[in-house]
Design an enzyme around this catalytic site. Structure first.
Site, mmCIF file in Angstrom:
data_model
loop_
_atom_site.group_PDB
_atom_site.id
_atom_site.type_symbol
_atom_site.label_atom_id
_atom_site.label_comp_id
_atom_site.label_asym_id
_atom_site.label_seq_id
_atom_site.Cartn_x
_atom_site.Cartn_y
_atom_site.Cartn_z
ATOM 1 N N ARG A 23 -54.541 48.648 -5.115
ATOM 2 C CA ARG A 23 -55.181 48.017 -5.299
ATOM 3 C C ARG A 23 -54.543 46.414 -4.975
ATOM 4 O O ARG A 23 -54.551 45.702 -4.228
ATOM 5 C CB ARG A 23 -56.723 47.710 -5.344
ATOM 6 C CG ARG A 23 -57.178 48.717 -5.210
ATOM 7 C CD ARG A 23 -59.250 48.454 -5.763
ATOM 8 N NE ARG A 23 -58.398 48.807 -6.918
ATOM 9 C CZ ARG A 23 -59.435 48.336 -7.794
ATOM 10 N NH1 ARG A 23 -61.060 48.317 -7.647
ATOM 11 N NH2 ARG A 23 -59.130 48.493 -9.127
ATOM 12 N N GLU A 28 -56.849 38.073 -16.931
ATOM 13 C CA GLU A 28 -57.260 37.024 -18.163
ATOM 14 C C GLU A 28 -56.423 36.468 -17.927
ATOM 15 O O GLU A 28 -55.863 35.625 -18.577
ATOM 16 C CB GLU A 28 -58.249 37.334 -19.055
ATOM 17 C CG GLU A 28 -59.447 36.499 -19.399
ATOM 18 C CD GLU A 28 -60.242 36.982 -20.273
ATOM 19 O OE1 GLU A 28 -59.617 36.936 -21.343
ATOM 20 O OE2 GLU A 28 -61.240 37.673 -20.294
ATOM 21 N N ASN A 47 -57.371 20.767 -12.560
ATOM 22 C CA ASN A 47 -56.509 20.154 -11.677
ATOM 23 C C ASN A 47 -56.200 20.944 -10.448
ATOM 24 O O ASN A 47 -55.666 22.619 -11.383
ATOM 25 C CB ASN A 47 -56.071 18.922 -11.958
ATOM 26 C CG ASN A 47 -56.221 17.639 -12.876
ATOM 27 O OD1 ASN A 47 -57.369 17.203 -12.688
ATOM 28 N ND2 ASN A 47 -56.025 17.285 -14.506
ATOM 29 N N HIS A 61 -45.075 12.997 -16.139
ATOM 30 C CA HIS A 61 -46.174 11.558 -16.449
ATOM 31 C C HIS A 61 -46.520 12.074 -17.372
ATOM 32 O O HIS A 61 -46.359 13.493 -18.307
ATOM 33 C CB HIS A 61 -47.691 12.076 -15.205
ATOM 34 C CG HIS A 61 -46.619 11.714 -14.019
ATOM 35 N ND1 HIS A 61 -47.122 12.915 -13.006
ATOM 36 C CD2 HIS A 61 -45.903 10.703 -13.403
ATOM 37 C CE1 HIS A 61 -46.625 11.964 -12.101
ATOM 38 N NE2 HIS A 61 -46.214 11.357 -11.805
ATOM 39 N N LYS A 70 -52.097 20.427 -22.019
ATOM 40 C CA LYS A 70 -51.789 20.670 -20.287
ATOM 41 C C LYS A 70 -51.810 21.986 -20.035
ATOM 42 O O LYS A 70 -50.742 22.558 -21.672
ATOM 43 C CB LYS A 70 -50.987 19.969 -19.140
ATOM 44 C CG LYS A 70 -51.155 18.476 -19.145
ATOM 45 C CD LYS A 70 -50.340 17.679 -18.283
ATOM 46 C CE LYS A 70 -51.037 16.511 -18.318
ATOM 47 N NZ LYS A 70 -49.862 15.946 -16.828
ATOM 48 N N TYR A 130 -53.732 23.122 -13.020
ATOM 49 C CA TYR A 130 -54.123 22.996 -14.739
ATOM 50 C C TYR A 130 -54.724 22.375 -14.985
ATOM 51 O O TYR A 130 -55.443 21.815 -14.605
ATOM 52 C CB TYR A 130 -52.788 22.292 -14.960
ATOM 53 C CG TYR A 130 -52.236 20.982 -14.358
ATOM 54 C CD1 TYR A 130 -52.678 19.647 -14.837
ATOM 55 C CD2 TYR A 130 -51.726 20.436 -13.373
ATOM 56 C CE1 TYR A 130 -52.642 18.214 -14.418
ATOM 57 C CE2 TYR A 130 -52.035 19.240 -12.486
ATOM 58 C CZ TYR A 130 -52.522 18.181 -13.311
ATOM 59 O OH TYR A 130 -52.666 17.003 -12.110
ATOM 60 N N LYS A 165 -44.856 5.789 -6.507
ATOM 61 C CA LYS A 165 -44.856 5.786 -7.898
ATOM 62 C C LYS A 165 -43.585 6.121 -7.978
ATOM 63 O O LYS A 165 -43.636 5.613 -9.471
ATOM 64 C CB LYS A 165 -46.082 6.029 -8.033
ATOM 65 C CG LYS A 165 -46.473 6.322 -9.265
ATOM 66 C CD LYS A 165 -48.177 6.198 -9.776
ATOM 67 C CE LYS A 165 -48.648 8.068 -9.764
ATOM 68 N NZ LYS A 165 -49.582 8.530 -10.274
ATOM 69 N N ASP A 166 -43.498 7.634 -8.174
ATOM 70 C CA ASP A 166 -42.688 8.479 -8.872
ATOM 71 C C ASP A 166 -41.185 7.378 -8.657
ATOM 72 O O ASP A 166 -39.889 7.972 -9.686
ATOM 73 C CB ASP A 166 -42.322 9.787 -8.618
ATOM 74 C CG ASP A 166 -44.017 10.034 -9.693
ATOM 75 O OD1 ASP A 166 -44.128 9.473 -10.096
ATOM 76 O OD2 ASP A 166 -43.643 12.072 -9.600
#
Length: 181
Positions: A23, A28, A47, A61, A70, A130, A165-166
């Site tokens: 299937r 987890e 996020n 960043h 993270k 994340y 911005k980057d």
């Protein structure tokens, strides 16, 4: 879950146990008790980022105040994920770690506080999820340019799609607010 230490202290690849049958599969992806025990951290924010095109680089960043650890997982698609050690005094300061994360390999990456984070999108319609150990704070956000020659990340491309911005992020040498962990 298998927690695999990487060469940069505090960085882990996590491999969940995957149960497959005709299937599909089940696994987890997160259990707070495992992460509290193995990594001594708690997550407070989730996020999700959708990238419709390939060759998008998001990052590199980091935050000073409200520094974030993270936990990164690819729901759909594929990325080259990169973590750069910015911890002053660390024996691996300025070094980077990279790994391919995909919805196919199910690897999960943990990056502790004190690292810059970014990734290159390798497949169209990629979704990255994340968890963060602290809240996003726009007044505390900093970054390093993606092609900093002192870090020398081999992204595999020379003309990425970047946010405005980057595009204007400074080099590591120009950083004045590095984390002290």
């Amino acid at each position: 879950m298998l927690f695999e230490k990487q060469e940069l202290e505090g960085v882990y690849i996590i491999r969940p146990e995957i149960f497959q049958d005709d299937r599909g599969y089940f696994f987890e992806s997160f259990r707070q008790s495992n992460f509290s025990e193995k990594l001594n951290c708690n997550f407070v924010q989730d996020n999700e980022v959708y990238s419709k095109n390939i060759n998008i680089i998001r990052g590199l960043h980091y935050q000073i105040k409200n520094a974030q650890g993270k936990l990164i997982y690819v729901v759909s698609g594929e990325i080259k994920d990169v973590a750069v050690d910015l911890r002053i005094g660390s024996k691996t300061f300025g070094k980077f770690f990279s790994v391919i994360l995909s919805s196919h390999n199910h690897k999960i990456l943990f990056i502790p506080k004190g690292f810059a984070h970014g990734y290159l999108v390798l497949k169209e319609n990629t979704i990255v999820h994340y968890k963060c150990t602290d809240y996003y704070n726009s007044n505390s956000e900093y970054g390093i340019k993606w092609n900093d020659p002192d870090i020398n990340i081999d992204w595999g491309i020379s003309d990425p799609i970047l946010s405005e911005k980057d595009k204007i992020l400074p080099s590591l040498k120009m950083q004045t607010n590095l984390p002290k962990f």
